[in-house]
Design an enzyme around this catalytic site. Structure first.
Site, PDB file in Angstrom:
ATOM      1  N   ARG A 184     -25.480  -1.942   7.133  1.00 22.56           N
ATOM      2  CA  ARG A 184     -25.194  -3.346   6.838  1.00 22.56           C
ATOM      3  C   ARG A 184     -25.560  -4.260   8.010  1.00 22.56           C
ATOM      4  NH1 ARG A 184     -19.966  -4.911   3.444  1.00 22.56           N
ATOM      5  NH2 ARG A 184     -21.202  -3.873   1.867  1.00 22.56           N
ATOM      6  N   GLU A 242     -19.309  -5.342  10.244  1.00 24.52           N
ATOM      7  CA  GLU A 242     -20.273  -4.573  11.037  1.00 24.52           C
ATOM      8  C   GLU A 242     -21.310  -5.473  11.687  1.00 24.52           C
ATOM      9  OE1 GLU A 242     -19.281  -3.748   7.962  1.00 24.52           O
ATOM     10  OE2 GLU A 242     -18.266  -1.827   8.261  1.00 24.52           O
ATOM     11  N   LYS A 295       0.860  -1.186   0.000  1.00 26.40           N
ATOM     12  CA  LYS A 295       0.000   0.000   0.000  1.00 26.40           C
ATOM     13  C   LYS A 295       0.898   1.239   0.000  1.00 26.40           C
ATOM     14  CE  LYS A 295      -4.328   1.443   2.106  1.00 26.40           C
ATOM     15  NZ  LYS A 295      -5.444   1.050   2.944  1.00 26.40           N
TER      16      LYS A 295
HETATM   17  C1  LIG Z   1     -18.745  -1.897   4.833  1.00 23.18           C
HETATM   18  C2  LIG Z   1     -17.561  -0.981   4.950  1.00 23.18           C
HETATM   19  N1  LIG Z   1     -16.950  -0.851   6.155  1.00 23.18           N
HETATM   20  C3  LIG Z   1     -15.891  -0.025   6.272  1.00 23.18           C
HETATM   21  C4  LIG Z   1     -15.421   0.670   5.191  1.00 23.18           C
HETATM   22  C5  LIG Z   1     -14.299   1.661   5.357  1.00 23.18           C
HETATM   23  N2  LIG Z   1     -13.121   1.261   4.574  1.00 23.18           N
HETATM   24  C6  LIG Z   1     -12.808   1.813   3.406  1.00 23.18           C
HETATM   25  S1  LIG Z   1     -11.438   1.187   2.737  1.00 23.18           S
HETATM   26  C7  LIG Z   1     -11.213   0.173   4.045  1.00 23.18           C
HETATM   27  C8  LIG Z   1     -10.037  -0.750   4.074  1.00 23.18           C
HETATM   28  C9  LIG Z   1     -10.082  -1.717   2.961  1.00 23.18           C
HETATM   29  O1  LIG Z   1      -8.962  -2.534   3.061  1.00 23.18           O
HETATM   30  P1  LIG Z   1      -8.560  -3.422   1.831  1.00 23.18           P
HETATM   31  O2  LIG Z   1      -9.763  -4.052   1.251  1.00 23.18           O
HETATM   32  O3  LIG Z   1      -7.471  -4.333   2.255  1.00 23.18           O
HETATM   33  O4  LIG Z   1      -8.031  -2.375   0.770  1.00 23.18           O
HETATM   34  P2  LIG Z   1      -6.711  -1.478   0.829  1.00 23.18           P
HETATM   35  O5  LIG Z   1      -7.149  -0.126   1.301  1.00 23.18           O
HETATM   36  O6  LIG Z   1      -5.743  -2.114   1.761  1.00 23.18           O
HETATM   37  O7  LIG Z   1      -6.230  -1.457  -0.560  1.00 23.18           O
HETATM   38  C10 LIG Z   1     -12.210   0.331   4.997  1.00 23.18           C
HETATM   39  C11 LIG Z   1     -12.278  -0.375   6.270  1.00 23.18           C
HETATM   40  C12 LIG Z   1     -16.092   0.505   3.970  1.00 23.18           C
HETATM   41  N3  LIG Z   1     -15.729   1.175   2.879  1.00 23.18           N
HETATM   42  N4  LIG Z   1     -17.135  -0.315   3.882  1.00 23.18           N
END
Ligand SMILES: Cc1ncc(C[n+]2csc(CCOP(=O)(O)OP(=O)(O)O)c2C)c(N)n1
Length: 642
Positions: A405, A377, A288
């Protein structure tokens, strides 16, 4: 400020242009694409590390696959900046996330290349599987369907539900697991450990290398590729592989792990996978923030850093001459620790938002009492319900939009069982630049209709503290929701002593004549501002901060409806079924007959922009409140106040 793309990137206005490049030009293109993202985000802000991490993957995907015929689905979509830039939106990219500009996430109405609207995580596999099933039914057998999902998003139940289904389907589905070991904060849970194991396991990698070696010969076999693959699988994907690989156990063919920053290799691998039918998963290892050292080092901070100096890596912070109010998030984070220091029953729960919600403050000082459960969630809510059955006082902090959700869990596991769980709903109201997928518009409406649920919203920092204090007092039943917006409150001196607020009581902010303005939550401050302006016009409405949408302060409302014939309600939530609706229901139920005007979020999708821009657009910023009050009080037109 016009940001110039590199020479190669300047020639790419669609994936068709990209396909004209020679494969040995792709590395240069990835450099230019990465730089273009850095140049733009440093000036205009937005998500950062995630898009940098998938630059090579993005180029390889559009180079190999026949988008937009082949369906490419990005999970969450915060990593899709490269995709946007390569699919005809480079020249508009400087408007990303700005009012009236490009959306920060893939959006179907924005581009034919955005196959599925996203923002919330973990939807990509289900959506891509649906597309793949449809293609198979419609006999579009050559069409490919690709879901790109992060290791963080993979922790959600929805992703597993989709894989469980995909494994018994025969669809052309490729899941690309973009594994960077990070969610926004470090990823958590057993799956994360499993993915690390699989990445470092010697046996696994030996088998993998043999498999890739065999796959490397695929192109020579042309149409007999499928046969070769099955032989390869029978030969080297031994019992060991089947038993030790979670994805194989779900009947998804597992490939990888591969280096997600080697664009050449990715092109090769994706090309090969195209000719392998059925559901499969490619495990890509990425970093990342790749290519921007500060972002690689501090991945949480650089998830969405705001504007920064791209040379020094210093994040720009506004400097003020006077002390500023804190964010509501900070108030929550410090207050829960203060309360937990005295009340040892308190525990904190966050589904993957430790730094966003400030639960990380408690996680730091009380690691055994504050927990990140991953992007889960539903689990966060039911887990909190379980804690409550044992006498723990859970503060389950979920962004208002993500709580959607877990609605069934709120009803089935908390309200029906009448369990005393505390919900702190962050980012209530307009979320701002994240847009409609993230607006916390519906919570007042979706919570107030539930039995055994208290619903409140603080007007300022001190009120938030008092509500949290009240919520942790011994209580045998009823869930308690406290919802507050993203961003700053109004009290620089916010560490006020805490006191109990009797549940279901409002407070009068201003005495007045003719009109009563009833507000809930932070927008009460807009009403204060409006009232000050109105006084300059010799207009004197009363203002009440109702504090609770449920139970309503009925005593206060009886007084208000007896005294005032004109009522104006203001909320930063949906008008349908929200706070204003509750007031009208009260009026109807008790036979009052006042003229009521409701301000709040209308019944349509409100796009992205700064919170205040959106409040202005939808008519509940301070000026709109004042204008509406004038219209109601004096029969003047709204134009009379400027
Ligand atoms: C249902 C939901 N919960 C929380 C989030 C907040 N959120 C946005 S990006 C993220 C992290 C995602 O991690 P990953 O899938 O590993 O992607 P990366 O950012 O590491 O590329 C979170 C928790 C979201 N978008 N949707």
């Amino acid at each position: 400020m016009l940001i110039e793309p590199g020479k190669l990137l300047a020639t790419i206005n669609s994936p068709q242009d990209l396909k004209k490049l020679k494969q040995d030009q792709l590395v240069q293109l990835t450099r230019e694409l990465r730089q273009f993202i850095i140049d733009n985000v440093s000036v205009y802000g937005g998500h950062f590390g995630a898009s940098l991490g998938v630059v090579e993957l993005t180029v390889a995907l559009h180079y190999v696959f026949n988008t937009p015929v082949d369906q490419l689905v990005w999970d969450v979509g915060h990593q899709a900046y490269g995709h946007k830039i390569l699919t005809g939106r480079r020249e508009k990219f400087h408007t990303n996330r700005l009012y009236g500009g490009l959306s920060g996430f893939p959006k179907r109405t924005e581009s034919i290349y955005d196959t599925f609207g996203v923002g919330h995580s973990s939807t990509s596999i289900s959506a891509a599987l649906g597309m793949a099933m449809a293609s198979s039914y419609l006999k579009h057998s050559d069409k490919q369907h690709i879901a790109v999902i992060g290791d963080g998003a993979m922790t959600a139940g929805l992703a597993f539900e989709a894989m469980n289904h995909a494994g018994v389907s025969n669809c052309n589905l490729l899941i690309i697991l973009n594994d960077n070991c990070m969610s926004i904060d470090p990823n958590v849970g057993a799956l994360k450990n499993y993915l690390t194991d699989i990445t470092t396991s010697k046996t696994y990698n030996k088998v993998k290398d043999e498999l890739w070696h065999a796959l490397g010969k695929l192109s020579k076999f042309g149409s007999s590729a499928r046969e070769v693959v099955s032989k390869v699988e029978n030969g080297i994907k031994s019992v060991l592989l089947k038993q030790s690989n979670l994805f194989e156990a779900l009947n998804l063919r597992y490939f990888g792990p591969v280096d997600g920053h080697d664009v050449d290799h990715l092109v090769h691998v994706l090309g090969d996978l195209q000719s392998i039918p059925g559901p499969k998963i490619l495990h890509c290892i990425t970093i990342k923030g790749k290519g921007f050292p500060e972002a690689e080092k501090n991945q949480t901070k650089w998830h969405a850093p705001g504007q920064f100096d791209k040379v020094t890596g210093v994040i720009h912070k506004k400097v003020y001459d006077t002390p500023q109010p804190p964010n509501y998030q900070q108030v929550f984070g410090h207050t829960i620790v203060e309360l937990a220091e005295v009340n040892d029953k308190i525990m904190g729960i966050t589904p993957a938002m430790p730094s966003g919600s400030s639960m990380n403050i408690m996680m730091e000082v009380m690691p055994d009492r504050a927990i990140d459960v991953g992007i889960a969630e539903q689990h966060a809510v039911t887990y909190s319900a379980g804690l409550a059955t044992q006498g723990i006082i859970p503060f389950c902090n979920v962004y208002s939009t993500f709580m959607q959700r877990a609605y069934d869990q709120v009803i089935h596991d908390v309200c029906i069982q009448n369990l005393p769980v505390n919900f702190c709903l962050d980012r209530a109201g307009f979320a701002g630049a994240d847009g409609p997928t993230h607006h916390g518009a519906y919570d007042l409406a979706y919570m107030r209709c539930l039995p055994n649920m208290i619903v409140s919203a603080p007007m300022n920092e001190s009120e938030l503290r008092n509500l949290m204090y009240t919520a942790q007092l011994p209580r045998k039943e009823k869930a308690f929701t406290i919802r507050y917006p993203r961003g700053q409150g109004v009290m620089p001196d916010w560490r006020t002593p805490m006191r109990e607020i009797p549940i279901g009581t409002g407070r009068m902010i201003l005495e007045g004549e003719d009109l009563a303005i009833l507000t809930i939550g932070h927008v009460g401050n807009y009403a204060v501002e409006a009232c000050q302006k109105l006084q300059e016009h010799q207009l004197y409405p009363a203002h009440f901060d109702m504090r609770f949408v449920k139970p309503l302060d009925e005593e206060m409302l009886h007084r208000i409806f007896t005294r005032y014939s004109k009522i104006l309600t203001v909320e930063d939530g949906c008008l349908l079924g929200g706070f204003g609706s509750a007031i009208i229901e009260f009026m109807a139920d008790h036979g009052y007959n006042a003229k009521v005007k409701r301000l709040g979020i209308p019944d349509r999708v409100v796009e992205h922009g700064q919170q205040i821009e959106l409040q202005r657009e939808t008519g509940f910023d301070p000026k709109a409140i004042a204008n509406t009050a004038i219209t109601l009080m004096a029969g003047h037109t709204a134009e009379s106040y400027r």
